[in-house]
Design an enzyme around this catalytic site. Structure first.
Site, mmCIF file in Angstrom:
data_model
loop_
_atom_site.group_PDB
_atom_site.id
_atom_site.type_symbol
_atom_site.label_atom_id
_atom_site.label_comp_id
_atom_site.label_asym_id
_atom_site.label_seq_id
_atom_site.Cartn_x
_atom_site.Cartn_y
_atom_site.Cartn_z
ATOM 1 N N GLY A 171 0.803 -1.219 0.000
ATOM 2 C CA GLY A 171 0.000 0.000 0.000
ATOM 3 C C GLY A 171 0.834 1.265 0.000
ATOM 4 N N SER A 172 0.376 2.251 0.764
ATOM 5 C CA SER A 172 0.984 3.582 0.735
ATOM 6 C C SER A 172 2.402 3.631 1.287
ATOM 7 C CB SER A 172 0.112 4.574 1.517
ATOM 8 O OG SER A 172 -1.117 4.775 0.853
ATOM 9 N N THR A 173 2.852 2.562 1.949
ATOM 10 C CA THR A 173 4.238 2.568 2.413
ATOM 11 C C THR A 173 5.221 2.569 1.244
ATOM 12 O OG1 THR A 173 4.237 0.147 2.583
ATOM 13 C CG2 THR A 173 3.683 1.393 4.570
ATOM 14 N N MET A 174 4.737 2.302 0.023
ATOM 15 C CA MET A 174 5.611 2.335 -1.144
ATOM 16 C C MET A 174 5.744 3.735 -1.730
ATOM 17 S SD MET A 174 6.647 -0.659 -1.161
ATOM 18 C CE MET A 174 7.661 -0.518 -2.606
#
Length: 580
Positions: free
Chosen positions: A301-304
């Protein structure tokens, strides 16, 4: 009359001759037997002496094995994680044990085994010379049972594996079977290293199999080698406590936490929920055995997004002060729509990360192309084995295509359409934390400086760290602020994948970050599966765990606080208006 006398005399002579013949025959037979016996005695004591001695030895001298001590597993400071201790195993020769012996009742009671089953086994295997009665018990208990003096009941020394940390390090250390052969975790992957080589010795036993004395050593047992892990048991306990607390508080399905040393790639802590106690496997279920930090894949998810931003900055097509117009807050790709939490309008590079803008990062991805992002991810260690050597490690999926569709480029930039394990995600963030060098991750303590590969410039790494710090101070990760230290990181909230695709109401809450920001020492990834209730975002569920773990961990590592008590009070985590 004279004739009669002659007849009598003749008969007397014949009788005397027969008597002398019989005496001669008996004497001859006696002498012959005496000669045979004498020869046999000479033969046995002189001619066949060596053969008979060997035959006697075969019936009284045995070759016994000597169990080898399995190597100990310790943390980086020598604290034991797995040890072998001497125990006793009771065995019986069914041919010597009377199944109706009343003393078997007491023995069965002391050993905690079924009396009727024991007696039946002795009857069923009466033609054998060996059966186990009870394996690997305390020596004191074995002495008590042997004190009953039941004929045919014996003991031998073995070793039993104990795990002092119990469920805290179970997924990492693993366990052995009853024969001390590794079955899971480090015990399995390093089984050859830890296993010793059994020895052999000659012993003298009586006709009932009882040991009289040791005669000679054939080969000494070679103990297994000890293994020192990179784990810091203090941090392992801390991480386990906090992860277990958040899983229980949110009635979650499970969770994972991984902590890495930024400058060496060493795993300092790795915990999972649910866990198990390797010392008591009576009710062990297979689903609890997985080290989910390595075996379970998820979409990050948004951790990328910070990593996709790093790829854009490395490409040279974007600068840290570049601006992106994210209006009207969504983008359509055919039937697929990408949305932000709201319309943010003009955003800087830092603003895209701190506000977790799907629209902003996807526009950048479409501009620089899927190949650029994909290759950058790969250089960070995604889509390939970590090389840690752990059994069952999942590699993950990093898509490769010759013709990227715009929607594929967009989703790749914010962590969909790909999969990682928690350790891979921590390794990628480690590169940002240490200034752009990818070190091989390891579960073994490093005694030599780590040799890494530069995959990101120091300038870009510093710029991305500034963005991550903004996320914690003013963005979606406000609850990740550790007391007395600055931190940086990124939240993530992704739908869990079920049997029929994405589950609408089930999420994985993620936070990946580092601290302290003046010189990052630790990278930590927290992931909580399917938290229940109203809170399920990464910034609400995973970020607070990160804050508590990092605050205590840095103090345990004697890292100098960056903030005063007054400054720390001023940064008390609050509710963020954005949710990543």
């Amino acid at each position: 009359m004279a004739r009669n006398q002659e007849s009598v005399t003749l008969m007397q002579k014949v009788a005397a001759g027969l008597q002398a013949w019989r005496f001669g025959c008996v004497l001859g037979v006696f002498l012959m037997v005496t000669a045979v016996l004498g020869w046999r005695l000479v033969d046995l004591h002189v001619v066949d002496q060596e053969f008979l001695r060997q035959q006697g030895d075969v019936r009284t001298i045995r070759v016994d094995s000597i169990d080898a001590h399995r190597g100990m597993i310790t943390d980086r400071y020598g604290e034991p994680l797995a040890v072998s201790t001497p125990v006793e195993t009771l065995w019986a020769n069914p041919g010597e044990v009377d199944p109706d012996d009343p003393r078997l009742t007491t023995a069965a009671s002391l050993l905690g085994i079924n009396e009727a089953r024991l007696r039946q086994r002795l009857r069923d295997y009466s033609s054998r010379e060996f059966i186990y009665v009870r394996r690997k018990i305390q020596p004191s208990l074995a002495r008590e049972v042997l004190g009953l003096e039941i004929p045919g009941l014996y003991s031998r020394q073995e070793y039993k594996r104990y795990y002092p940390t119990g469920e805290v390090a179970a997924h990492l250390v693993g366990f052995t079977n009853i024969d001390e052969q590794g079955q899971e975790g480090i015990e399995l992957s390093y089984n050859e290293w830890l296993s010793g080589v059994p020895g052999r010795k000659r012993v003298l036993r009586d006709n009932r199999g009882r040991l009289i004395r040791d005669l000679s050593l054939i080969r000494d047992a070679k103990p297994g080698k000890d293994l020192t892990l990179s784990l810091d048991l203090r941090l392992q306990y801390l991480a386990y406590r906090e992860l277990k607390a958040v899983v229980q508080a949110h009635d979650a399905r499970g969770g994972t936490l991984v902590m890495l040393d930024v400058s060496t790639g060493e795993v300092l802590a790795m915990v999972n929920q649910q866990s198990y106690n390797p010392n008591d496997r009576a009710s062990l279920s297979p689903e609890k055995l997985r080290n989910k930090a390595l075996t379970d894949l998820f979409e990050p998810g948004s951790t990328m997004k910070p990593l996709a931003m790093a790829a854009a900055l490395e490409s040279g097509e974007y600068q840290v002060d570049s601006m992106i117009d994210t209006s009207p807050g969504y983008r359509r790709f055919g039937r697929f729509t990408i949305r932000d939490h709201r319309n943010y309008g003009q955003l800087s590079m830092t603003g895209i990360i701190s506000r977790s803008s799907n629209v902003g990062i996807s526009m950048i991805a479409n501009d620089i192309g899927g190949d650029v992002i994909r290759d950058f991810y790969f250089h960070l260690g995604l889509g390939q084995p970590t090389g840690i050597g752990f059994p069952g490690e999942a590699v993950g999926v990093l898509p490769m295509t010759s013709d990227w569709r715009p929607v594929e480029e967009a989703t790749l930039s914010y962590g969909y359409g790909m999969s990682v394990n928690a350790l891979q995600l921590a390794q990628a963030y480690m590169v940002v934390a240490n200034g752009g060098t990818r070190y091989p991750v390891t579960l073994n303590r490093r005694d030599e400086p780590a040799v890494g590969q530069r995959v990101m410039s120091e300038t870009v790494a510093a710029q991305v760290r500034d963005m991550l710090q903004e996320v914690v101070e003013n963005g979606t990760g406000k609850r990740a602020n550790p007391a007395l230290y600055t931190a940086g990181g990124k939240t993530g909230t992704v739908h869990l994948v079920g049997a029929h695709g994405y589950e609408d109401s089930q999420y994985k809450a993620i936070f990946a970050g580092m601290a302290p920001m003046d010189n990052p020492r630790i990278v930590t990834v927290v992931a909580v599966d399917a938290p229940q209730g109203g809170d399920y975002y990464g910034g609400e569920v995973a970020a607070p765990v990160f804050a508590r773990v990092m605050s205590d961990a840095l103090r345990l590592l004697n890292v100098r606080p960056e903030l005063t008590a007054v400054e720390a009070a001023a940064q008390t985590p609050g509710q963020s208006g954005e949710r990543g």
